[in-house]
Every structure is written in C-alpha cells, then in structure tokens.
Scaffold this active site. Structure first.
Site, PDB file in Angstrom:
ATOM      1  N   TYR A 264      -1.813  -3.383  -6.588  1.00  0.00           N
ATOM      2  CA  TYR A 264      -1.565  -4.068  -5.312  1.00  0.00           C
ATOM      3  C   TYR A 264      -2.810  -4.115  -4.421  1.00  0.00           C
ATOM      4  CZ  TYR A 264      -0.288  -5.124  -0.606  1.00  0.00           C
ATOM      5  OH  TYR A 264      -0.276  -5.698   0.637  1.00  0.00           O
TER       6      TYR A 264
ATOM      7  N   ASP B  91      -9.026  -9.882   9.165  1.00  0.00           N
ATOM      8  CA  ASP B  91      -8.534  -8.532   8.867  1.00  0.00           C
ATOM      9  C   ASP B  91      -9.550  -7.425   9.184  1.00  0.00           C
ATOM     10  OD1 ASP B  91      -6.274  -7.016   7.806  1.00  0.00           O
ATOM     11  OD2 ASP B  91      -7.527  -6.555   6.076  1.00  0.00           O
TER      12      ASP B  91
ATOM     13  N   TYR C   4       2.926 -16.992  18.042  1.00  0.00           N
ATOM     14  CA  TYR C   4       2.143 -17.971  17.267  1.00  0.00           C
ATOM     15  C   TYR C   4       1.233 -18.815  18.176  1.00  0.00           C
ATOM     16  CZ  TYR C   4       5.310 -16.390  13.618  1.00  0.00           C
ATOM     17  OH  TYR C   4       6.004 -15.605  12.740  1.00  0.00           O
TER      18      TYR C   4
ATOM     19  N   SER D  72      -1.079  -3.467  10.199  1.00  0.00           N
ATOM     20  CA  SER D  72      -0.746  -4.347   9.087  1.00  0.00           C
ATOM     21  C   SER D  72       0.526  -5.140   9.379  1.00  0.00           C
ATOM     22  CB  SER D  72      -0.553  -3.515   7.826  1.00  0.00           C
ATOM     23  OG  SER D  72      -1.722  -2.763   7.590  1.00  0.00           O
TER      24      SER D  72
ATOM     25  N   HIS E 213     -10.379  -2.543  11.782  1.00  0.00           N
ATOM     26  CA  HIS E 213      -9.283  -3.363  11.235  1.00  0.00           C
ATOM     27  C   HIS E 213      -8.999  -4.490  12.233  1.00  0.00           C
ATOM     28  CE1 HIS E 213      -4.863  -3.391   9.523  1.00  0.00           C
ATOM     29  NE2 HIS E 213      -5.631  -4.258   8.899  1.00  0.00           N
TER      30      HIS E 213
ATOM     31  N   THR F 177      -3.747 -12.400  11.001  1.00  0.00           N
ATOM     32  CA  THR F 177      -4.043 -13.674  10.335  1.00  0.00           C
ATOM     33  C   THR F 177      -3.523 -14.830  11.175  1.00  0.00           C
ATOM     34  OG1 THR F 177      -3.842 -12.553   8.213  1.00  0.00           O
ATOM     35  CG2 THR F 177      -3.777 -14.960   8.179  1.00  0.00           C
TER      36      THR F 177
ATOM     37  N   ARG G  73       2.325 -12.183  -0.627  1.00  0.00           N
ATOM     38  CA  ARG G  73       1.027 -12.529  -0.034  1.00  0.00           C
ATOM     39  C   ARG G  73       0.419 -13.759  -0.704  1.00  0.00           C
ATOM     40  NH1 ARG G  73      -1.511  -8.758   3.989  1.00  0.00           N
ATOM     41  NH2 ARG G  73       0.149  -7.242   4.259  1.00  0.00           N
TER      42      ARG G  73
ATOM     43  N   LYS H 271      -9.742  -2.412   1.947  1.00  0.00           N
ATOM     44  CA  LYS H 271      -9.473  -1.262   2.803  1.00  0.00           C
ATOM     45  C   LYS H 271     -10.284  -0.030   2.377  1.00  0.00           C
ATOM     46  CE  LYS H 271      -7.044  -3.616   5.521  1.00  0.00           C
ATOM     47  NZ  LYS H 271      -5.775  -4.172   5.334  1.00  0.00           N
TER      48      LYS H 271
ATOM     49  N   CYS I 102       1.133  -7.370  11.590  1.00  0.00           N
ATOM     50  CA  CYS I 102       1.457  -7.516  13.011  1.00  0.00           C
ATOM     51  C   CYS I 102       0.781  -8.728  13.641  1.00  0.00           C
ATOM     52  CB  CYS I 102       1.096  -6.246  13.772  1.00  0.00           C
ATOM     53  SG  CYS I 102       2.196  -4.880  13.378  1.00  0.00           S
TER      54      CYS I 102
ATOM     55  N   ARG J  41       0.837  -1.196   0.000  1.00  0.00           N
ATOM     56  CA  ARG J  41       0.000   0.000   0.000  1.00  0.00           C
ATOM     57  C   ARG J  41       0.874   1.248   0.000  1.00  0.00           C
ATOM     58  NH1 ARG J  41      -1.950   0.855   4.303  1.00  0.00           N
ATOM     59  NH2 ARG J  41      -1.209  -0.956   5.441  1.00  0.00           N
TER      60      ARG J  41
HETATM   61  P1  GTP Z   1      -2.202  -7.624   7.382  1.00  0.00           P
HETATM   62  O1  GTP Z   1      -2.735  -8.660   6.453  1.00  0.00           O
HETATM   63  O2  GTP Z   1      -1.153  -6.768   6.736  1.00  0.00           O
HETATM   64  O3  GTP Z   1      -3.272  -6.773   7.997  1.00  0.00           O
HETATM   65  O4  GTP Z   1      -1.372  -8.379   8.515  1.00  0.00           O
HETATM   66  P2  GTP Z   1      -1.693  -9.326   9.763  1.00  0.00           P
HETATM   67  O5  GTP Z   1      -1.885  -8.476  10.961  1.00  0.00           O
HETATM   68  O6  GTP Z   1      -2.770 -10.298   9.426  1.00  0.00           O
HETATM   69  O7  GTP Z   1      -0.309 -10.089   9.978  1.00  0.00           O
HETATM   70  P3  GTP Z   1       0.122 -11.621   9.811  1.00  0.00           P
HETATM   71  O8  GTP Z   1      -0.584 -12.549  10.741  1.00  0.00           O
HETATM   72  O9  GTP Z   1       0.047 -11.950   8.370  1.00  0.00           O
HETATM   73  O10 GTP Z   1       1.634 -11.559  10.290  1.00  0.00           O
HETATM   74  C1  GTP Z   1       2.593 -10.707   9.751  1.00  0.00           C
HETATM   75  C2  GTP Z   1       3.988 -11.185  10.083  1.00  0.00           C
HETATM   76  O11 GTP Z   1       4.151 -11.307  11.499  1.00  0.00           O
HETATM   77  C3  GTP Z   1       4.296 -12.564   9.502  1.00  0.00           C
HETATM   78  O12 GTP Z   1       5.620 -12.551   9.021  1.00  0.00           O
HETATM   79  C4  GTP Z   1       4.166 -13.484  10.682  1.00  0.00           C
HETATM   80  O13 GTP Z   1       4.948 -14.643  10.533  1.00  0.00           O
HETATM   81  C5  GTP Z   1       4.601 -12.594  11.858  1.00  0.00           C
HETATM   82  N1  GTP Z   1       3.934 -12.993  13.128  1.00  0.00           N
HETATM   83  C6  GTP Z   1       2.618 -13.259  13.295  1.00  0.00           C
HETATM   84  N2  GTP Z   1       2.343 -13.616  14.586  1.00  0.00           N
HETATM   85  C7  GTP Z   1       3.517 -13.568  15.246  1.00  0.00           C
HETATM   86  C8  GTP Z   1       3.893 -13.830  16.607  1.00  0.00           C
HETATM   87  O14 GTP Z   1       3.084 -14.180  17.466  1.00  0.00           O
HETATM   88  N3  GTP Z   1       5.209 -13.643  16.927  1.00  0.00           N
HETATM   89  C9  GTP Z   1       6.129 -13.263  15.982  1.00  0.00           C
HETATM   90  N4  GTP Z   1       7.392 -13.106  16.366  1.00  0.00           N
HETATM   91  N5  GTP Z   1       5.811 -13.017  14.683  1.00  0.00           N
HETATM   92  C10 GTP Z   1       4.524 -13.163  14.319  1.00  0.00           C
HETATM   93  C1  SPV Z   2      -2.892  -4.487   5.295  1.00  0.00           C
HETATM   94  O1  SPV Z   2      -1.951  -3.868   4.770  1.00  0.00           O
HETATM   95  O2  SPV Z   2      -3.356  -4.178   6.433  1.00  0.00           O
HETATM   96  C2  SPV Z   2      -3.504  -5.636   4.602  1.00  0.00           C
HETATM   97  C3  SPV Z   2      -3.138  -5.882   3.224  1.00  0.00           C
HETATM   98  O3  SPV Z   2      -4.346  -6.323   5.173  1.00  0.00           O
HETATM   99  S1  SPV Z   2      -3.889  -4.735   2.134  1.00  0.00           S
HETATM  100  O4  SPV Z   2      -5.048  -5.395   1.519  1.00  0.00           O
HETATM  101  O5  SPV Z   2      -2.933  -4.389   1.135  1.00  0.00           O
HETATM  102  O6  SPV Z   2      -4.351  -3.589   2.860  1.00  0.00           O
HETATM  103 MN    MN Z   3      -4.876  -5.511   7.176  1.00  0.00          MN
END
Ligand code: GTP
Ligand code: SPV
Ligand code: MN
Length: 584
Positions: free
Chosen positions: A195, A273, A488, A246, A224, A251, A364, A204, A248, A67
């Site tokens: 993207y 999300d 995790y 994002s 969010h 997922t 992604r 979004k 963090c 983004r």
């Molecule tokens: P968006 O789709 O951008 O909104 O992101 P999200 O908040 O869904 O993040 P996602 O779960 O995809 O995790 C983003 C990154 O953080 C990945 O590289 C994960 O492997 C890492 N991650 C997720 N959970 C943890 C955790 O509990 N500890 C650590 N150290 N890393 C984590």
């Molecule tokens: C984020 O960036 O918070 C996402 C991916 O979930 S996007 O759809 O690009 O916003």
């Molecule tokens: Mn997001």
C-alpha cells in the site's frame, strides 16, 4: 569499482535473494512492461481504452488498503529520540527481526532497482532516493509519483548521497508487516505491504520521516503540507502551505475550482501532500513539492466537488481499490452518478449495497501532477515558491471555527502543536476518533515531536519574512449532524480572507484563540448560507475550549521536560485569555 549504489543493491540482493535484478530507467516502455506484469499477476485490469486511455485498476489484498501506523517504527538508538508519539524499536533488534522476514523474501521474484529524485531534477532542495522492490505496482506508482530512472541515476552518479529503501511484499500477512526507519543511517526497510504510504518509500518514509530528521539537522522544513498559489485580481499570486491530516482535504484544496473565479480569484496547484522548504535570499521560506504525482483519495471526488481532479483522471492514471462499471470505467461513492447496474466492487465481486461500499473508502488514484488543469506554471521552479501563509486544519465536528489567525509565529507553532482531527480511512484503525495530530505530522515525524516543536520555534527566529499562521476547519457540524460549511470550491472564500490578512487588510475580530473574520469579513456573495450556520461556524465557545485545553494539556504533558518551554507558555496564555473573557 562498484559505486555506493551498486554495493548497496548487492547487499540487498544477498539478503532478499531475488531471481534477477533489474535497474529501472523510467521510460514509458518500462512502465508498460510493469503494467503487463501486473496484468499477468491477475490483480490489475486495463480500463476502457476509449474513455480512460492508459488507465488501469489495481486491486490490493483486502487486508492491505491503508497505512498501518501500529506497524511503523522509528529505530533511533535511544527510545527518547523517537519520542512518546512514535513506535520505537532498537535498531539492532529491528535489523534482526525485520531482516529475518526479508531473508529470501524475493525468491522467485524480480528485484527492481528504482532510483528517484524527490523534487524538481535541477532544484538544490531536491534529494535522491533509491528503492529496491519486488512489486511492479510499486515501480509503476513510483514512476508517476517521482522523477524516476535515468534522471535520478544521472543526478546521483557515483555519489553516496541517496536514501536507500528496501521494500518487499513478503507474504502480505499483517502479522509479518513492518515499516522501519533508521534515522541515524537514513535507511528505510518495509516488508509485508504493497500500500501507498507503506510501500512507495519516497513518499511518507523518505520525504517526511527521514527528511524531517535531515531538515532539523540542516535547518530546513519537511512538512505534510499542500502548496498552492492564490491568484488575485490583477494576476498576483500568493503562495500558501497547508497541513491537514490524511484524508482531510489537502488534494481538494490544492486543486480547487474556485467559487470566486468571476471575481478574479483562482487557485494554482504546486503540491498536494508534502512540502520541503528552505529559507531563501529574499527572506521568504521557499517551498518545493518533492513529488511528481498525486496519490489522492477517490471517494467524494466528483464533477460537483472538484472538476479539476476529475479532469486530470481520464488518462495515464493508476486506480487502486475503486469499483468498475460494466463499461470498464472507474466508479466510487461521491463520483456524482448513481451506482450503475452490473458494478464490480473493489474486491472484484458483483456489488450490491449489502456488501458495503463499492469502492474502498481509502480507494486512491495515482496521476501525474502535470495532468491537473490547475497545475501552477511554477510547480517545477528549482527555487520553489515563496510562502506567505501556513494553514493548519483538521476534521472537527465542534470546537474549531471555520478559520482563525494566530497572533504570531510562536502562538502559531502552539496552534499547530495542539491541533487535533478525527481519524479517517487513510490509516487502519477506528474511524472518527478525535486525536491530537500536531502539524498533521503525528504519523510522519521521524524524531521526538518535542524537538520538532523546538525546530519550528527556531525556524521562526531565522526566517526574515515568516509566513502568517492560520487554522481552518471545513468539517464543523450543526445540531442535525450535517456539515455547516459547503467546502470544496467555496473554501476559496476563506483563502481570500487569509490573503487579505497577509496583506494587512481583512476585517477581523479578536478572540482568545486568535483573530476570526468579523461579521462582514468573509466574501459570501453568490453563496447560500444561513445566518445561524455562519455564526456557529465562527463561534468560539469557552465551554468547548475548556475541554479542548484540558486535552491538549494532557497531550503536551506526555513530552515531559523535553517540551519547549514556549509551547507550555502559549498554553498558559491561552487559558488566561479565556479567563479574562469569562470574568469580563
Ligand atoms: P491524504 O492524501 O490522505 O494526505 O489526504 P488529503 O488531505 O489530500 O485529502 P483529500 O483532499 O483527498 O480529501 C479527503 C476526503 O475529504 C475526500 O473524500 C474529499 O472528498 C473530502 N473533502 C475534501 N475537501 C472537503 C471539504 O472542503 N469539505 C468536505 N465536507 N469534504 C471534503
Ligand atoms: C496519507 O495517508 O497521508 C497519504 C496517503 O497521503 S499515503 O501515501 O498512504 O501516506
Ligand atoms: Mn498525506
């Protein structure tokens, strides 16, 4: 007579001048036609048909991988309605400037008309959007991410109740890239990017920026937030919404493989999300997931960290900017195997470590939600699920403890309003810079965030059974720079404590920032963690918080007189609580 949809599509076609206009029906055959077109354009590839059936890799333009917040605008009539945290453009100026870029942008291309429902098709909380786009990748992605095509047309009929979104790839030049929102008209224009968050306009742009405006007008919430159900021994499921910025961990938390499964604790995924939430007759805030798929961060996702996600990705998945092995399987850093010889990087080059990471850090996967082994039986419930806890969180190397509970809704709203996180690869710009990101909505709130805080405070008064509000941080680091908490699947231990606090149990200790788990409060059996690491994870250090309070004070001051008085009050109360500790 033309329907409102047809009238708008005609206008969009007059502006962008495509060679032809195709209305999408959402069928599998149509998906395959989009894939065939992507393969023909040369930026997409079919993956190993035996091990990854119906999976494809799309490589985006190297300057179009995240983004672009600096090119994203809220075009309300008055600048003050967008507020100090949004980029603003006058709506007429935006129409003029971006209209010039859209003029003729689809010449030689096909305009696809993509009607979609955000939310379960029969849910009263759901809403219809229509995106026109010249990108087959966007069409294919929207088919995974939303209920797209005929179902949406059937729901819309001849009504004018849809959020229109006009998207063109333009020439993909970042100097001619704009994502503009007209909150008054409930209209979205996007040009120059293919993207995810810039181009899949249901996500979004509609489900957060435009929907946040609708939610305030209509008395509901668009956040969010992931939505999960925590099953406890005996089979009861308690639902929680969690807002992290994002990349963090939303997922990963929503699809977690619980480390306490042998004790009867399991996580069910409703959404990863976005949450749309309305007060229901039972007194609870009910949440639906407006999306139908997951657009998740690939790097860091592996069999060790998240088997549920990995299990979902072996069919019908569209990968973007991952690397590819000689067996035509997707690969990324953290997948759990070493980079094989003959790897092709995300740009399509023969990879060697001197060329940086093999997958882009914001690579992604786009996968249907129903493929997740952890998908909740309630994920499409039209009435949504009742939310008992909200969890805010971010990436903080210091300051924020592993988990704490706010004192009440108003304090919780302040915790959300003052939260911060280190920036990630999900948006272009510097990485790892700590920035204020209220409620993880900084880039996604379609109006002045001071008013958004006001809306949170109002909602707290209206919800008869409001969720308790917590804050978590999986990313605190020790002196050696390493994460102190394994994260995790182990995060379920924190969810268990949150559940116990919701139920009025759970050992806690009061601190100036809220309740943190008492020494024996967290269930840690079966897990290795040093005592010092645990103390550091739960420590509330007044010196760190001094600096933190100064930073949040400066941030909140940006809103001037528009900031709700109660948010300012909570800041003062926090400072006083620390003073008592220091002078005691
Ligand atoms: P968006 O789709 O951008 O909104 O992101 P999200 O908040 O869904 O993040 P996602 O779960 O995809 O995790 C983003 C990154 O953080 C990945 O590289 C994960 O492997 C890492 N991650 C997720 N959970 C943890 C955790 O509990 N500890 C650590 N150290 N890393 C984590
Ligand atoms: C984020 O960036 O918070 C996402 C991916 O979930 S996007 O759809 O690009 O916003
Ligand atoms: Mn997001």
């Amino acid at each position: 007579m033309a329907t409102p949809l047809e009238t708008w599509v005609d206008q969009a076609a007059k502006l962008t001048k495509p060679d032809r206009v195709v209305y999408c029906d959402g069928s599998e055959a149509e998906y395959q036609r989009m894939i065939a077109e992507m393969l023909r354009q040369g930026d997409s590839f079919t993956l190993n048909e035996k091990t990854f059936p119906n999976c494809h890799l799309h490589r985006s333009s190297p300057n179009d991988v995240a983004r672009t917040e600096h090119l994203t605008f809220i075009c309300s009539p008055e600048k003050d309605e967008a507020g100090p945290t949004n980029n603003w453009m006058d709506p007429n100026a935006a129409k003029h400037k971006v209209g010039a870029l859209l003029d003729g942008a689809m010449r030689g291309r096909t305009m696809y008309v993509v009607p979609y429902v955000m939310g379960p098709v029969s849910s009263p909380i759901s809403k219809v959007g229509v995106e026109v786009t010249d990108s087959p990748y966007v069409v294919a992605s929207m088919r995974i991410m939303s209920r797209m095509g005929k179902v949406a047309m059937d729901r819309l009929g001849a009504s004018n109740e849809f959020v229109p979104g006009l998207h063109s790839l333009g020439d993909l030049d970042p100097t001619r890239r704009y994502i503009v929102h007209f909150p008054q008209e409930k209209l979205i224009w996007s040009v120059g990017s293919g993207y995810g968050g810039n181009a899949l306009l249901g996500k979004k742009c509609f489900a957060l920026r435009i929907a946040s405006v609708m939610a305030r007008e209509q008395g509901w919430m668009a956040e969010h937030m992931l939505i999960l159900g925590l099953e406890s021994p005996g089979g009861k499921v308690t639902y929680m919404g969690a807002a992290f910025p994002s990349a963090c961990g939303k997922t990963n938390l929503a699809m977690m493989v619980s480390a306490l499964e042998n004790q009867g604790y399991r996580v069910w995924t409703v959404g990863d999300d976005i949450a749309w939430m309305k007060i229901s007759e039972d007194g609870y805030l009910h949440a639906i997931n407006p999306e139908a798929g997951f657009f998740g961060v690939a790097p860091g996702t592996g069999m060790k960290t998240n088997q549920n996600v990995m299990g979902a990705l072996h069919k019908n998945t569209l990968f973007t900017n991952v690397a590819m092995t000689p067996e035509r399987e997707p690969w990324w850093e953290g997948i759990g195997s070493d980079a094989p010889a003959g790897l092709t990087n995300w740009k399509g080059e023969a990879w060697d470590p001197s060329k940086g990471t093999a997958a882009h850090p914001n690579a992604r996967y786009t996968v249907p939600a129903r493929q997740s082994p952890s998908i909740s039986p309630k994920w499409e419930a039209p009435e949504g699920v009742p939310i008992s806890a909200f969890i805010f969180g971010g990436r903080r190397a210091r300051v924020a403890p592993l988990v704490y509970e706010s004192f009440d809704w108003q304090h919780g709203a302040f915790v959300g309003a003052s939260m911060a996180s280190e920036t990630t690869a999900a948006a272009t710009g510097d990485l790892g810079i700590t920035r204020r990101d209220p409620m993880a909505m900084l880039p996604f709130c379609g109006y002045n965030m001071a008013d958004y805080f006001g809306h949170w405070l109002e909602m707290g008064k209206k919800i008869p059974k409001p969720p308790k509000i917590f804050h978590v941080n999986w990313f605190r680091r020790g002196a050696d720079g390493k994460f102190l908490w394994p994260g995790y699947g182990e995060n379920v231990r924190v969810l268990k404590w949150i559940l116990e606090r919701v139920e009025g149990r759970g050992a806690a200790q009061e601190t100036p920032i809220g309740y943190v788990p008492a020494k024996n409060g967290l269930t840690l059996d079966g897990m290795k963690i040093a005592n010092e690491a645990l103390s550091e994870l739960l420590r509330v250090n007044p010196e760190d918080w001094d600096a933190e309070m100064e930073e949040s004070r400066q941030f909140l001051a940006k809103f001037g007189a528009r900031l709700p008085r109660k948010i300012g009050e909570e800041h003062e109360k926090l400072a006083r609580r620390f003073q008592r500790v220091v002078t005691a």
